[in-house]
Scaffold this motif. Structure first.
Motif, PDB file in Angstrom:
ATOM      1  N   VAL A  59       0.845  -1.197   0.000  1.00 41.54           N
ATOM      2  CA  VAL A  59       0.000   0.000   0.000  1.00 41.54           C
ATOM      3  C   VAL A  59       0.885   1.253   0.000  1.00 41.54           C
ATOM      4  O   VAL A  59       0.665   2.194  -0.771  1.00 41.54           O
ATOM      5  CB  VAL A  59      -0.938   0.024   1.232  1.00 41.54           C
ATOM      6  N   ILE A  60       1.925   1.241   0.840  1.00 44.65           N
ATOM      7  CA  ILE A  60       2.813   2.402   0.966  1.00 44.65           C
ATOM      8  C   ILE A  60       3.529   2.701  -0.353  1.00 44.65           C
ATOM      9  O   ILE A  60       3.516   3.838  -0.841  1.00 44.65           O
ATOM     10  CB  ILE A  60       3.839   2.161   2.108  1.00 44.65           C
ATOM     11  N   SER A  61       4.116   1.665  -0.963  1.00 44.14           N
ATOM     12  CA  SER A  61       4.862   1.916  -2.204  1.00 44.14           C
ATOM     13  C   SER A  61       3.924   2.353  -3.329  1.00 44.14           C
ATOM     14  O   SER A  61       4.277   3.216  -4.141  1.00 44.14           O
ATOM     15  CB  SER A  61       5.690   0.692  -2.602  1.00 44.14           C
ATOM     16  N   THR A  62       2.730   1.778  -3.355  1.00 41.00           N
ATOM     17  CA  THR A  62       1.777   2.162  -4.403  1.00 41.00           C
ATOM     18  C   THR A  62       1.310   3.598  -4.214  1.00 41.00           C
ATOM     19  O   THR A  62       1.236   4.375  -5.170  1.00 41.00           O
ATOM     20  CB  THR A  62       0.546   1.219  -4.385  1.00 41.00           C
ATOM     21  N   LEU A  63       1.020   3.954  -2.975  1.00 43.40           N
ATOM     22  CA  LEU A  63       0.549   5.316  -2.702  1.00 43.40           C
ATOM     23  C   LEU A  63       1.630   6.339  -3.067  1.00 43.40           C
ATOM     24  O   LEU A  63       1.335   7.410  -3.607  1.00 43.40           O
ATOM     25  CB  LEU A  63       0.136   5.447  -1.231  1.00 43.40           C
ATOM     26  N   LYS A  64       2.879   5.985  -2.803  1.00 44.48           N
ATOM     27  CA  LYS A  64       3.990   6.884  -3.164  1.00 44.48           C
ATOM     28  C   LYS A  64       4.005   7.119  -4.673  1.00 44.48           C
ATOM     29  O   LYS A  64       4.159   8.254  -5.140  1.00 44.48           O
ATOM     30  CB  LYS A  64       5.332   6.285  -2.728  1.00 44.48           C
ATOM     31  N   ARG A  65       3.846   6.027  -5.424  1.00 51.29           N
ATOM     32  CA  ARG A  65       3.846   6.125  -6.890  1.00 51.29           C
ATOM     33  C   ARG A  65       2.670   6.965  -7.380  1.00 51.29           C
ATOM     34  O   ARG A  65       2.829   7.836  -8.229  1.00 51.29           O
ATOM     35  CB  ARG A  65       3.754   4.712  -7.482  1.00 51.29           C
ATOM     36  N   VAL A  66       1.517   6.676  -6.830  1.00 53.00           N
ATOM     37  CA  VAL A  66       0.299   7.371  -7.253  1.00 53.00           C
ATOM     38  C   VAL A  66       0.409   8.876  -6.961  1.00 53.00           C
ATOM     39  O   VAL A  66       0.074   9.720  -7.801  1.00 53.00           O
ATOM     40  CB  VAL A  66      -0.940   6.765  -6.559  1.00 53.00           C
ATOM     41  N   MET A  67       0.924   9.206  -5.790  1.00 55.71           N
ATOM     42  CA  MET A  67       1.040  10.620  -5.435  1.00 55.71           C
ATOM     43  C   MET A  67       2.094  11.334  -6.284  1.00 55.71           C
ATOM     44  O   MET A  67       1.945  12.504  -6.612  1.00 55.71           O
ATOM     45  CB  MET A  67       1.356  10.788  -3.939  1.00 55.71           C
ATOM     46  N   ALA A  68       3.156  10.609  -6.661  1.00 51.77           N
ATOM     47  CA  ALA A  68       4.173  11.199  -7.530  1.00 51.77           C
ATOM     48  C   ALA A  68       3.545  11.528  -8.891  1.00 51.77           C
ATOM     49  O   ALA A  68       3.826  12.567  -9.494  1.00 51.77           O
ATOM     50  CB  ALA A  68       5.344  10.236  -7.692  1.00 51.77           C
ATOM     51  N   GLN A  69       2.692  10.640  -9.343  1.00 53.20           N
ATOM     52  CA  GLN A  69       1.992  10.837 -10.612  1.00 53.20           C
ATOM     53  C   GLN A  69       1.080  12.069 -10.536  1.00 53.20           C
ATOM     54  O   GLN A  69       1.015  12.853 -11.476  1.00 53.20           O
ATOM     55  CB  GLN A  69       1.135   9.580 -10.826  1.00 53.20           C
ATOM     56  N   ILE A  70       0.389  12.207  -9.410  1.00 51.37           N
ATOM     57  CA  ILE A  70      -0.557  13.306  -9.252  1.00 51.37           C
ATOM     58  C   ILE A  70       0.150  14.648  -9.031  1.00 51.37           C
ATOM     59  O   ILE A  70      -0.217  15.666  -9.597  1.00 51.37           O
ATOM     60  CB  ILE A  70      -1.526  13.013  -8.092  1.00 51.37           C
ATOM     61  N   ASN A  71       1.227  14.615  -8.251  1.00 53.97           N
ATOM     62  CA  ASN A  71       2.022  15.824  -8.013  1.00 53.97           C
ATOM     63  C   ASN A  71       2.651  16.277  -9.308  1.00 53.97           C
ATOM     64  O   ASN A  71       2.975  17.319  -9.613  1.00 53.97           O
ATOM     65  CB  ASN A  71       3.119  15.555  -6.984  1.00 53.97           C
TER      66      ASN A  71
END
Ligand SMILES: *Cc1c(COP(=O)(O)O)cnc(C)c1O
Length: 374
Positions: free
Chosen positions: A362-374
């Motif tokens: 969950v943590i690694s996926t959320l990091k990726r997703v937020m990088a995409q959104i940022n």
């Protein structure tokens, strides 16, 4: 790809054993002996004299509000940012929810907005503790005393939580719990009303069961519903209650684990770990997108789902509910911080059965997703 659900309960204690006792003894209805035992143990665990188990947390609120004698035209103050169960328990009786905004960081009702909302129709304040931290209860109790108002405490998400070291579920005239599978302890579906007031507890028992008159059965002076709770539910509840301390500890450890690893992600407001009145118990692990993020919670949820991570948005405000707008309730009202939370808040997998490996994913996926959104 295996999907990580937003919640999965932990049922590996005495649940199966007690359920088998129900089957073997034939006691499966609301008349079974586990119901009383669960009522006693659950109410005692929060220092209340009486417990009345009902079919779910929504029913618990309905019974509590009706037991207090709230009816046509009465006003009940509550947060706009909550589950509809709170408002429904009031509107079903012809009474009116009067709303206050919520705090951007604790996600709980702004107690300093309550006093301005009190009128001569106000009968009660409904405290709703959300996501893991309690409401600032002392401020509410002081107002209730000053204006002679009843206090209903919705402690659905607060099993095992305390406010200034006193258990949530012990405050005000009457408190309610839910045992839905995403709460700290579950009975599948289920709820409970707890109170110290003997007369109120008798009224709750009557309201739970069709308002049968005490002296003669099948004669009714009042209308309610069938909100009975079964021996099967109580069997699961007793087994769950035995592990409450362990469950709270586990949730707190999960909360700390997530926070340590998510705090460097840009754009997220994480849950407050502690206040001067309580340590967060992380009913669920929620978070809010900060102002520089352009998208809303649904966009993040969609990206998480595509990568196999379950999540859920925060509640939707009562003043923005189509059903109430249609009735002309809350027209023109604005609660900016609650509206922000509803659009930007969401929670990630945080059920008791979640493993460390799942959390890491969950943590690694959320990091990726937020990088995409940022
Ligand atoms: C879950 C919940 C309820 C409703 O409980 P149900 O058992 O789902 O009916 C009520 N209030 C709050 C704050 C909740 O989180």
């Amino acid at each position: 790809m295996s999907f990580i659900p937003v919640n999965e309960p932990l049922l590996n204690g005495n649940e199966k054993k007690y359920l088998c006792e129900c089957i073997d003894s034939g006691w499966i209805s609301s008349e079974g002996p586990f119901v009383k035992e669960f009522e006693q143990k659950m109410s005692a665990s929060v220092g209340r004299k009486h417990g009345i188990a009902v079919s779910n947390g929504t029913a618990a609120l309905e019974v509590a509000v009706q037991a207090l004698g709230i009816g046509e035209g009465d006003e009940v103050i509550m947060p706009t940012f909550t589950i509809i169960s709170c408002a429904m328990a009031v509107t079903k009786l012809g009474a009116v929810p009067v709303l206050v905004d919520s705090d951007l960081y604790t996600w709980n009702m702004k107690v300093d907005e309550i006093e301005a909302k009190i009128t001569d129709k106000t009968k009660a304040i409904m405290i709703v503790h959300l996501y893991g931290l309690p409401v600032e209860i002392d401020a509410v109790l002081a107002l209730a005393k000053k204006y002679h108002l009843k206090v209903i405490e919705d402690a659905a998400e607060m099993h095992g939580q305390t406010y200034k070291e006193k258990p949530c579920g012990s405050f005000g005239d009457i408190s309610t719990f839910s045992f839905y599978p995403n709460k700290h302890i579950t009975t599948g579906e289920g709820g409970m009303v707890v109170t110290d007031d003997e007369e109120l507890s008798e009224r709750c028992r009557m309201l739970r069961n069709l308002c049968f008159r005490k002296d003669v059965r099948y004669i009714h002076d009042e209308i309610s519903d069938n909100y009975r709770f079964t021996n099967l539910q109580a069997a699961v509840g007793l087994a769950q209650l035995e592990r409450l301390d362990e469950f709270v500890e586990r949730k707190r450890a999960m909360g700390r684990y997530y926070t340590e690893r998510l705090q460097d992600i840009d754009g997220l407001i994480l849950p407050v770990e502690k206040t001067d009145y309580a340590d967060n118990i992380y009913w669920v692990y929620g978070m809010v997108l900060d102002r520089k993020i352009q998208t809303d919670n649904k966009a993040v949820q969609k990206l998480l789902a595509e990568e196999g991570i379950g999540s859920r948005t925060f509640f939707w405000c009562m003043h923005e509910q189509p059903v109430y707008q249609k009735e002309g309730l809350f027209s023109g009202e604005k609660y900016p911080d609650a509206e922000y939370l509803a659009r930007k808040g969401f929670y990630i997998p945080s059920g008791l059965a979640l493993t460390k490996e799942q959390m890491d994913k969950v943590i690694s996926t959320l990091k990726r997703v937020m990088a995409q959104i940022n």
